[in-house]
Motif scaffolding. Structure first.
Motif, PDB file in Angstrom:
ATOM      1  N   ALA A  84       0.682  -0.948  -0.084  1.00 40.72           N
ATOM      2  CA  ALA A  84      -0.087   0.063   0.162  1.00 40.72           C
ATOM      3  C   ALA A  84       0.867   0.862  -0.041  1.00 40.72           C
ATOM      4  O   ALA A  84       0.507   2.267  -0.746  1.00 40.72           O
ATOM      5  CB  ALA A  84      -0.980   0.267   1.568  1.00 40.72           C
ATOM      6  N   LEU A  85       1.814   1.016   0.856  1.00 49.10           N
ATOM      7  CA  LEU A  85       3.029   2.649   0.782  1.00 49.10           C
ATOM      8  C   LEU A  85       3.783   2.663  -0.806  1.00 49.10           C
ATOM      9  O   LEU A  85       3.360   3.873  -0.960  1.00 49.10           O
ATOM     10  CB  LEU A  85       4.073   2.205   2.099  1.00 49.10           C
ATOM     11  N   VAL A  86       4.128   1.856  -1.806  1.00 50.47           N
ATOM     12  CA  VAL A  86       4.349   1.586  -2.530  1.00 50.47           C
ATOM     13  C   VAL A  86       3.258   2.655  -3.780  1.00 50.47           C
ATOM     14  O   VAL A  86       3.546   3.353  -4.002  1.00 50.47           O
ATOM     15  CB  VAL A  86       4.279   0.601  -3.269  1.00 50.47           C
ATOM     16  N   LEU A  87       1.784   1.674  -3.663  1.00 54.27           N
ATOM     17  CA  LEU A  87       0.877   2.423  -4.415  1.00 54.27           C
ATOM     18  C   LEU A  87       0.429   3.799  -4.231  1.00 54.27           C
ATOM     19  O   LEU A  87       0.318   3.762  -5.270  1.00 54.27           O
ATOM     20  CB  LEU A  87      -0.055   1.432  -4.540  1.00 54.27           C
ATOM     21  N   VAL A  88       0.630   4.345  -3.098  1.00 55.69           N
ATOM     22  CA  VAL A  88      -0.084   5.313  -2.563  1.00 55.69           C
ATOM     23  C   VAL A  88       1.250   6.753  -2.729  1.00 55.69           C
ATOM     24  O   VAL A  88       0.426   7.756  -2.830  1.00 55.69           O
ATOM     25  CB  VAL A  88      -0.622   5.808  -0.976  1.00 55.69           C
ATOM     26  N   SER A  89       1.932   5.669  -2.228  1.00 57.86           N
ATOM     27  CA  SER A  89       2.755   6.638  -2.442  1.00 57.86           C
ATOM     28  C   SER A  89       3.813   7.190  -3.888  1.00 57.86           C
ATOM     29  O   SER A  89       3.445   8.937  -3.744  1.00 57.86           O
ATOM     30  CB  SER A  89       4.113   6.506  -1.909  1.00 57.86           C
ATOM     31  N   LEU A  90       3.889   6.808  -4.451  1.00 57.27           N
ATOM     32  CA  LEU A  90       4.296   6.407  -6.171  1.00 57.27           C
ATOM     33  C   LEU A  90       4.272   8.321  -6.413  1.00 57.27           C
ATOM     34  O   LEU A  90       4.764   8.481  -7.302  1.00 57.27           O
ATOM     35  CB  LEU A  90       4.187   5.565  -7.351  1.00 57.27           C
ATOM     36  N   PRO A  91       2.553   8.512  -6.643  1.00 53.44           N
ATOM     37  CA  PRO A  91       3.016   9.236  -6.842  1.00 53.44           C
ATOM     38  C   PRO A  91       2.971  10.802  -7.168  1.00 53.44           C
ATOM     39  O   PRO A  91       2.450  11.843  -7.164  1.00 53.44           O
ATOM     40  CB  PRO A  91       0.661   9.652  -7.490  1.00 53.44           C
ATOM     41  N   PHE A  92       3.348  10.684  -5.656  1.00 50.97           N
ATOM     42  CA  PHE A  92       4.326  12.308  -4.344  1.00 50.97           C
ATOM     43  C   PHE A  92       5.308  12.108  -4.255  1.00 50.97           C
ATOM     44  O   PHE A  92       5.628  13.234  -3.521  1.00 50.97           O
ATOM     45  CB  PHE A  92       3.188  12.081  -3.200  1.00 50.97           C
ATOM     46  N   VAL A  93       5.895  11.117  -5.201  1.00 49.07           N
ATOM     47  CA  VAL A  93       7.608  11.416  -4.556  1.00 49.07           C
ATOM     48  C   VAL A  93       7.908  12.650  -5.612  1.00 49.07           C
ATOM     49  O   VAL A  93       9.101  12.979  -4.482  1.00 49.07           O
ATOM     50  CB  VAL A  93       8.130  10.244  -5.621  1.00 49.07           C
ATOM     51  N   SER A  94       7.418  13.048  -6.692  1.00 52.87           N
ATOM     52  CA  SER A  94       8.318  14.769  -6.626  1.00 52.87           C
ATOM     53  C   SER A  94       7.922  15.396  -5.625  1.00 52.87           C
ATOM     54  O   SER A  94       9.051  16.576  -5.836  1.00 52.87           O
ATOM     55  CB  SER A  94       7.157  14.961  -7.798  1.00 52.87           C
ATOM     56  N   ALA A  95       6.894  15.640  -4.902  1.00 50.27           N
ATOM     57  CA  ALA A  95       6.263  16.507  -3.662  1.00 50.27           C
ATOM     58  C   ALA A  95       7.499  16.531  -2.962  1.00 50.27           C
ATOM     59  O   ALA A  95       7.665  17.572  -2.582  1.00 50.27           O
ATOM     60  CB  ALA A  95       5.060  16.106  -3.533  1.00 50.27           C
ATOM     61  N   VAL A  96       7.811  14.838  -2.361  1.00 48.43           N
ATOM     62  CA  VAL A  96       8.502  14.684  -1.599  1.00 48.43           C
ATOM     63  C   VAL A  96       9.585  15.350  -2.202  1.00 48.43           C
ATOM     64  O   VAL A  96      10.364  15.491  -0.549  1.00 48.43           O
ATOM     65  CB  VAL A  96       8.410  13.408  -0.760  1.00 48.43           C
ATOM     66  N   ALA A  97      10.656  15.039  -3.392  1.00 54.51           N
ATOM     67  CA  ALA A  97      11.685  15.139  -3.699  1.00 54.51           C
ATOM     68  C   ALA A  97      11.947  17.061  -3.208  1.00 54.51           C
ATOM     69  O   ALA A  97      12.616  17.243  -2.636  1.00 54.51           O
ATOM     70  CB  ALA A  97      11.287  15.187  -4.498  1.00 54.51           C
ATOM     71  N   ARG A  98      11.042  17.751  -3.299  1.00 48.60           N
ATOM     72  CA  ARG A  98      11.108  18.792  -2.911  1.00 48.60           C
ATOM     73  C   ARG A  98      10.714  19.169  -1.890  1.00 48.60           C
ATOM     74  O   ARG A  98      11.274  20.553  -1.585  1.00 48.60           O
ATOM     75  CB  ARG A  98       9.906  19.692  -4.024  1.00 48.60           C
TER      76      ARG A  98
END
Length: 555
Positions: free
Chosen positions: A288-302
């Protein structure tokens, strides 16, 4: 059984588990390091593709932390962005959960077979790949043995008067259980081992599920802290990747923890036993962590850029360029034994600097990150300085009263210092210009050619570590292994040369464009290895294990 004896049995089983997990990871890295790094380097398919590659690597290495450190290194070289590195680490978290799932099955019947095969491969074969595969098989057997030992060691704990009190307290304070598991996981530096221990405790009825579930969530947070801790000395770009992963894991674990406090989770549907339920809960959490988080990796990178802003130039180049003061103690000049020991320590530091120069070469060849070349060239200046200082120091020692053995040893150290300085020149004046040429011309190697070069590079890097060990230990067997590697490297270079010519004859356009760079690179790597091998010659010559000539005697 006395409580102290029980704790000693449990501690021994836990240490065996930690050592076995490390043993498997070491075997995989030594045998298949180049292909694994290449897989992560060349992963395609966006964030989803890099997450799949990260999961596969974590399964093979039995460690998401190893993937995190690898991704951080690639970020330093410009191969991976922070966002793609975070995606790879999220996939690695899922991969480590799959490892726990696989090892949770009852595989005890395989232990004798694995022990026999692993020991046979490691002890009876000389080929490095076979020996390291044997190490992997033995490590898996030891993991299974350690889990069995944990189960046996916890049986007396079920009758302990103290255990119900501790479990009762943790049942009433799940936050403490969460925090304790996070701290323990960070302390042992292995989330796989920590979760396997919790699963074993739950299967042995030592931990009830209402205590084990928050501890598994805590172990996931602790696993994220490990990579942050291990990369704390790396460049800012590299440190952002494990930080981003830790943000995702912490937020997800806290949300799951809050949900667990609010409602009763249907964990009974996840398996027939407490151990199965805990394993499947851990696996589903990471999926679930992978599926939910992948769309937000760019935002967390910032977000990580805000948390870890760029520092000044000194800090950007710091960790690679900061070196300890010289080990050459001039007060020992009149004591040759101590003076030569100082020279050897300084020579080791020189070798470490050369290794720091060598390590990023192929990553730079792939990424074309030219900004790092200036840092490596400054390291070459340091190598030259240490080389000069060692030569002058030993020359001054030689003016005193030395025994024949001490004089010979001084010459040997001087010769190896000259060879290390030459390796630094090969890196700075041959390999780095090839990186610049490839980057400026926008060239790419063929897939086959790149694999050949990476295989040779990894082999030489491993031999560099062996050479430093031989320098310090003077071990005859290690010296023999190093000299034998020279013939292996010669064969690898010859095969790569022949295969490259075959690609040219077939009209492979990519190979034609990069032909000069390819051939010069493998020639330079071969020369680096030959210079490293020289550290073993005096040791083998003194023990009578070195021939004067490779030429056959005329008939």
């Amino acid at each position: 059984m006395h409580p102290f004896v029980v704790l000693m049995h449990l501690a021994g089983a836990i240490m065996l588990l930690l050592w076995a997990v490390r043993m498997v990871r070491t075997g995989v890295e030594r045998s298949y390091g180049a292909p694994l790094k290449g897989a992560l380097r060349s992963a395609r398919g966006g964030h989803a593709g890099i997450a799949v590659a990260g999961a596969a690597l974590a399964v093979l290495l039995q460690s998401s932390t190893a993937v995190g450190v690898l991704a951080a290194g690639f970020a330093t070289s410009g191969i991976l962005t922070v966002a793609t590195g975070i995606a790879a680490l999220l996939g690695a978290d899922l991969g480590s959960a799959l490892v726990v799932k696989i090892l949770s099955f009852d595989l005890s019947a395989l232990i004798p077979i694995l022990m026999f095969l692993g020991a046979t491969m490691f002890l009876k074969f000389e080929t490095r790949a076979v020996r390291q595969t044997g190490r992997i098989v033995l490590g898996i057997a030891f993991i299974l043995i350690s889990l069995s030992m944990v189960g046996e060691a916890t049986q007396p704990m079920r009758e302990s008067a103290f255990l119900p009190v501790l479990v009762g307290y943790l049942r009433g304070d799940p936050l403490t259980a969460f925090v304790l598991a996070a701290i323990f996981t960070w302390a042992v530096h292995s989330s796989v081992a920590a979760v396997l221990l919790l699963v074993t405790f739950a299967s042995s009825s030592v931990l009830p599920l209402e205590v084990a579930l928050p501890m598994v969530l805590g172990a996931n947070v602790g696993g994220g802290i490990i990579a942050v801790w291990l990369t704390r000395g790396m460049e800012t770009q590299a440190r952002r990747i494990p930080l981003g992963n830790l943000i995702f894991r912490t937020v997800a674990a806290l949300l799951a923890f809050a949900l667990m406090l609010g409602i009763e989770l249907p964990v009974d549907r996840l398996g027939g036993t407490a151990g199965q339920q805990l394993v499947n809960f851990h696996l589903l959490f990471n999926l679930a962590l992978v599926l939910v988080s992948l769309p937000f990796v760019s935002a967390v990178a910032r977000l990580t850029e805000i948390a870890l802003p760029e520092t000044n130039e000194q800090k950007e180049t710091g960790s690679a360029l900061e070196r300890p003061d010289s080990a050459l103690d001039r007060s020992t000049i009149n004591t040759p034994g101590l003076a030569l020991a100082c020279a050897k320590r300084e020579l080791l530091r020189m070798g470490e600097t050369v290794e720091t120069m060598y390590r990023p070469v192929m990553d730079l060849m792939d990424s074309g990150n030219l900004e790092q070349l200036a840092q490596i060239r400054r390291l070459d200046e340091e190598v030259n300085r240490r080389h000069r200082d060692i030569k002058l120091f030993i020359a001054e020692v030689n003016r005193g009263q030395l025994s024949e053995e001490e004089a010979r040893h001084g010459i040997e150290l001087t010769d190896f210092a000259i060879n290390l300085e030459y390796i630094g020149d090969i890196i700075a004046k041959t390999l780095l210009p090839l990186v610049e040429e490839k980057t400026h011309k926008g060239l790419q190697f063929s897939t086959e050619g790149w694999v050949e070069m990476c295989r040779l590079y990894e082999r030489v890097q491993a031999n560099m570590q062996v050479a430093m060990n031989v320098l310090i230990s003077g071990d005859i067997e290690s010296a023999r292994q190093l000299v034998e590697e020279k013939e292996t490297i010669r064969r690898i270079v010859r095969d790569s040369h022949d295969q490259h010519l075959a690609r040219l004859q077939s009209g492979n356009a990519i190979s034609v464009e990069t032909s000069d760079i390819h051939l010069q690179t493998i020639r330079a790597l071969k020369e680096v290895n030959s210079l490293l091998v020289t550290v073993a010659y005096p040791i083998l010559a003194e023990s009578g294990q070195l021939l004067d000539s490779r030429l056959a005697q005329p008939t």
